[in-house]
Scaffold this motif. Sequence first.
Motif, PDB file in Angstrom:
ATOM      1  N   THR A  13       0.857  -1.187   0.000  1.00 25.75           N
ATOM      2  CA  THR A  13       0.000   0.000   0.000  1.00 25.75           C
ATOM      3  C   THR A  13       0.892   1.235   0.000  1.00 25.75           C
ATOM      4  OG1 THR A  13      -1.771  -1.121   1.217  1.00 25.75           O
ATOM      5  CG2 THR A  13      -1.751   1.282   1.285  1.00 25.75           C
ATOM      6  N   THR A  14       0.767   2.058  -1.036  1.00 17.18           N
ATOM      7  CA  THR A  14       1.587   3.270  -1.135  1.00 17.18           C
ATOM      8  C   THR A  14       0.796   4.541  -0.817  1.00 17.18           C
ATOM      9  OG1 THR A  14       1.148   3.400  -3.522  1.00 17.18           O
ATOM     10  CG2 THR A  14       3.128   2.215  -2.824  1.00 17.18           C
ATOM     11  N   ARG A  15      -0.522   4.426  -0.738  1.00 10.67           N
ATOM     12  CA  ARG A  15      -1.340   5.581  -0.352  1.00 10.67           C
ATOM     13  C   ARG A  15      -2.612   5.096   0.319  1.00 10.67           C
ATOM     14  NH1 ARG A  15      -5.382   9.027  -2.664  1.00 10.67           N
ATOM     15  NH2 ARG A  15      -5.452   7.716  -4.539  1.00 10.67           N
ATOM     16  N   VAL A  16      -2.948   5.725   1.438  1.00 13.09           N
ATOM     17  CA  VAL A  16      -4.183   5.419   2.165  1.00 13.09           C
ATOM     18  C   VAL A  16      -5.101   6.632   2.080  1.00 13.09           C
ATOM     19  CG1 VAL A  16      -5.204   4.829   4.405  1.00 13.09           C
ATOM     20  CG2 VAL A  16      -2.992   3.851   3.740  1.00 13.09           C
ATOM     21  N   ALA A  17      -6.383   6.398   1.807  1.00 16.91           N
ATOM     22  CA  ALA A  17      -7.356   7.490   1.734  1.00 16.91           C
ATOM     23  C   ALA A  17      -8.673   7.000   2.323  1.00 16.91           C
ATOM     24  CB  ALA A  17      -7.547   7.957   0.296  1.00 16.91           C
ATOM     25  N   ALA A  77      -5.616   3.094  -1.154  1.00 12.05           N
ATOM     26  CA  ALA A  77      -6.057   3.805  -2.351  1.00 12.05           C
ATOM     27  C   ALA A  77      -5.141   3.548  -3.542  1.00 12.05           C
ATOM     28  CB  ALA A  77      -6.132   5.299  -2.074  1.00 12.05           C
ATOM     29  N   THR A  78      -3.865   3.279  -3.280  1.00 12.34           N
ATOM     30  CA  THR A  78      -2.911   2.949  -4.336  1.00 12.34           C
ATOM     31  C   THR A  78      -2.085   1.754  -3.886  1.00 12.34           C
ATOM     32  OG1 THR A  78      -2.770   5.288  -4.938  1.00 12.34           O
ATOM     33  CG2 THR A  78      -1.100   3.831  -5.846  1.00 12.34           C
ATOM     34  N   LEU A  79      -1.946   0.766  -4.778  1.00 10.74           N
ATOM     35  CA  LEU A  79      -1.228  -0.464  -4.470  1.00 10.74           C
ATOM     36  C   LEU A  79      -0.173  -0.753  -5.516  1.00 10.74           C
ATOM     37  CD1 LEU A  79      -4.252  -2.824  -3.637  1.00 10.74           C
ATOM     38  CD2 LEU A  79      -2.822  -1.618  -2.000  1.00 10.74           C
ATOM     39  N   LEU A  80       0.929  -1.365  -5.097  1.00  9.23           N
ATOM     40  CA  LEU A  80       1.931  -1.911  -6.002  1.00  9.23           C
ATOM     41  C   LEU A  80       1.951  -3.419  -5.829  1.00  9.23           C
ATOM     42  CD1 LEU A  80       5.082   0.422  -5.754  1.00  9.23           C
ATOM     43  CD2 LEU A  80       3.481   0.206  -7.654  1.00  9.23           C
ATOM     44  N   VAL A  81       1.867  -4.148  -6.945  1.00 11.41           N
ATOM     45  CA  VAL A  81       1.860  -5.609  -6.914  1.00 11.41           C
ATOM     46  C   VAL A  81       3.082  -6.119  -7.664  1.00 11.41           C
ATOM     47  CG1 VAL A  81       0.551  -7.705  -7.387  1.00 11.41           C
ATOM     48  CG2 VAL A  81      -0.660  -5.553  -6.940  1.00 11.41           C
ATOM     49  N   GLN A  82       3.858  -6.987  -7.004  1.00 10.47           N
ATOM     50  CA  GLN A  82       5.048  -7.572  -7.608  1.00 10.47           C
ATOM     51  C   GLN A  82       5.006  -9.080  -7.444  1.00 10.47           C
ATOM     52  OE1 GLN A  82       7.295  -4.862  -4.961  1.00 10.47           O
ATOM     53  NE2 GLN A  82       8.663  -4.581  -6.724  1.00 10.47           N
ATOM     54  N   ARG A  83       5.450  -9.783  -8.486  1.00 14.70           N
ATOM     55  CA  ARG A  83       5.496 -11.241  -8.440  1.00 14.70           C
ATOM     56  C   ARG A  83       6.943 -11.695  -8.384  1.00 14.70           C
ATOM     57  NH1 ARG A  83       2.460 -15.550 -12.509  1.00 14.70           N
ATOM     58  NH2 ARG A  83       2.994 -17.414 -11.298  1.00 14.70           N
ATOM     59  N   ALA A  84       7.231 -12.671  -7.526  1.00 13.81           N
ATOM     60  CA  ALA A  84       8.595 -13.161  -7.368  1.00 13.81           C
ATOM     61  C   ALA A  84       9.119 -13.717  -8.690  1.00 13.81           C
ATOM     62  CB  ALA A  84       8.638 -14.251  -6.292  1.00 13.81           C
ATOM     63  N   GLY A  85      10.390 -13.432  -8.982  1.00 13.64           N
ATOM     64  CA  GLY A  85      11.008 -13.943 -10.188  1.00 13.64           C
ATOM     65  C   GLY A  85      10.668 -13.172 -11.437  1.00 13.64           C
ATOM     66  N   SER A  86       9.972 -12.047 -11.293  1.00 13.17           N
ATOM     67  CA  SER A  86       9.576 -11.234 -12.439  1.00 13.17           C
ATOM     68  C   SER A  86       9.875  -9.770 -12.158  1.00 13.17           C
ATOM     69  CB  SER A  86       8.079 -11.396 -12.726  1.00 13.17           C
ATOM     70  OG  SER A  86       7.653 -10.489 -13.720  1.00 13.17           O
ATOM     71  N   ASP A  87      10.273  -9.044 -13.204  1.00 11.63           N
ATOM     72  CA  ASP A  87      10.512  -7.612 -13.059  1.00 11.63           C
ATOM     73  C   ASP A  87       9.233  -6.793 -13.230  1.00 11.63           C
ATOM     74  OD1 ASP A  87      13.238  -7.954 -12.641  1.00 11.63           O
ATOM     75  OD2 ASP A  87      13.699  -7.867 -14.778  1.00 11.63           O
ATOM     76  N   SER A  88       8.141  -7.473 -13.562  1.00 10.44           N
ATOM     77  CA  SER A  88       6.893  -6.774 -13.816  1.00 10.44           C
ATOM     78  C   SER A  88       6.348  -6.132 -12.534  1.00 10.44           C
ATOM     79  CB  SER A  88       5.852  -7.747 -14.380  1.00 10.44           C
ATOM     80  OG  SER A  88       4.606  -7.106 -14.562  1.00 10.44           O
ATOM     81  N   VAL A  89       5.850  -4.913 -12.678  1.00 13.68           N
ATOM     82  CA  VAL A  89       5.240  -4.189 -11.563  1.00 13.68           C
ATOM     83  C   VAL A  89       3.864  -3.698 -12.007  1.00 13.68           C
ATOM     84  CG1 VAL A  89       5.407  -2.202 -10.024  1.00 13.68           C
ATOM     85  CG2 VAL A  89       7.485  -3.437 -10.695  1.00 13.68           C
ATOM     86  N   THR A  90       2.859  -3.934 -11.180  1.00 13.39           N
ATOM     87  CA  THR A  90       1.515  -3.455 -11.472  1.00 13.39           C
ATOM     88  C   THR A  90       1.086  -2.466 -10.391  1.00 13.39           C
ATOM     89  OG1 THR A  90       0.861  -5.505 -12.597  1.00 13.39           O
ATOM     90  CG2 THR A  90      -0.913  -4.104 -11.757  1.00 13.39           C
ATOM     91  N   GLU A  91       0.639  -1.296 -10.824  1.00 16.09           N
ATOM     92  CA  GLU A  91       0.147  -0.279  -9.887  1.00 16.09           C
ATOM     93  C   GLU A  91      -1.350  -0.098 -10.094  1.00 16.09           C
ATOM     94  OE1 GLU A  91       1.788   3.871  -8.274  1.00 16.09           O
ATOM     95  OE2 GLU A  91       1.103   3.991 -10.352  1.00 16.09           O
ATOM     96  N   LEU A  92      -2.103  -0.094  -9.007  1.00 11.51           N
ATOM     97  CA  LEU A  92      -3.537   0.120  -9.060  1.00 11.51           C
ATOM     98  C   LEU A  92      -3.890   1.342  -8.233  1.00 11.51           C
ATOM     99  CD1 LEU A  92      -3.122  -3.285  -8.573  1.00 11.51           C
ATOM    100  CD2 LEU A  92      -5.445  -3.119  -9.454  1.00 11.51           C
ATOM    101  N   GLU A  93      -4.635   2.254  -8.836  1.00 16.39           N
ATOM    102  CA  GLU A  93      -5.066   3.468  -8.154  1.00 16.39           C
ATOM    103  C   GLU A  93      -6.582   3.560  -8.230  1.00 16.39           C
ATOM    104  OE1 GLU A  93      -4.344   8.321  -8.204  1.00 16.39           O
ATOM    105  OE2 GLU A  93      -3.296   7.022  -9.628  1.00 16.39           O
ATOM    106  N   GLY A  94      -7.243   3.492  -7.085  1.00 14.49           N
ATOM    107  CA  GLY A  94      -8.692   3.492  -7.050  1.00 14.49           C
ATOM    108  C   GLY A  94      -9.286   4.879  -7.018  1.00 14.49           C
ATOM    109  N   SER A  95     -10.526   4.988  -7.529  1.00 12.40           N
ATOM    110  CA  SER A  95     -11.250   6.259  -7.491  1.00 12.40           C
ATOM    111  C   SER A  95     -12.743   5.977  -7.625  1.00 12.40           C
ATOM    112  CB  SER A  95     -10.802   7.190  -8.623  1.00 12.40           C
ATOM    113  OG  SER A  95     -11.142   6.646  -9.882  1.00 12.40           O
ATOM    114  N   LYS A  96     -13.544   6.951  -7.232  1.00 13.66           N
ATOM    115  CA  LYS A  96     -14.997   6.893  -7.417  1.00 13.66           C
ATOM    116  C   LYS A  96     -15.617   5.619  -6.853  1.00 13.66           C
ATOM    117  CE  LYS A  96     -14.885   9.724 -11.626  1.00 13.66           C
ATOM    118  NZ  LYS A  96     -15.247   9.813 -13.058  1.00 13.66           N
ATOM    119  N   SER A  97     -15.211   5.237  -5.649  1.00 20.73           N
ATOM    120  CA  SER A  97     -15.848   4.091  -5.012  1.00 20.73           C
ATOM    121  C   SER A  97     -17.223   4.469  -4.497  1.00 20.73           C
ATOM    122  CB  SER A  97     -14.984   3.570  -3.862  1.00 20.73           C
ATOM    123  OG  SER A  97     -14.866   4.551  -2.852  1.00 20.73           O
TER     124      SER A  97
END
Length: 265
Positions: free
Chosen positions: A205-209, A219-239
């Motif tokens: 969790t990189t931001r709490v709201a 409110a904002t998350l970073l997701v990383q999988r072991a053994g991979s350089d891929s990074v996924t960022e999710l930013e929520g809005s309008k809940s």
Amino acid sequence: MNPIPTALLAAALLISRGIAQEAAPNAQDIASRLNTAIQDGSSSARVKMDIKPTAEGPKTALQLQIKTRRTSATTDIIYQVLWPKERKGESLLLHKTPGQAASGSIFVPPDSMKTITAAQMKEGIFGSALSYEDLVENFYAWENQALVGTEVVDHVTCQILESKPGKNDHSTYARVRSWVDVKKLVPMRIEKYLASGQMERRITTTRVAKNDADRPVPATLLVQRAGSDSVTELEGSKSRYDVTYKDADFTQDAIRALSTPGAQP
């Protein structure tokens, strides 16, 4: 997730000072409160998902609409791509009941509908680092919960909650550790481990709201999988929590069309 799988959370644990000081929360108490916060009924949200093959590499950006219905009896989730135009309408449907494995479907316009197999549940949604299982799984409801330490994460002292599935809990993970800000009841970091002991995914969790119900949530998350350089960022809005769904809203027919959730009468 809630809009974000893993999310979700609200309540505050306050330890009073002075003569009448309360006991510190135990593992089952923290897990129970997190579980209750996740099972928060029906909601909708918009989420921006940035998928990066490497931390510095070019990204794929998606705008998603999420519909969720979570109770102690069942979990139903729909993710639908709103943008970019060439991927609009790509959708996934997930369903899970306690004690049973998750099931789901993927729809790709104009007319491709496929079942998500048990083996595919650990694959990434829309090519991201976040898996189908991550969206639908609620490890705070697992049978085994324990506190295994404390650590400071992003200037917040967190309790480390370790969750392990019981004999009736279906998961590809052998254990999950959550670094929980117990005052806000928000997990600042989640690590998921396989039976081999290898960490499979980390969610930070990189931001709490506060959401529209005035509750602190990731409110904002970073997701990383072991053994991979891929990074996924999710930013929520309008809940929104003023929504109501019918069973028909979580079917294969429902994910063939984009529709905006309606407010409760």
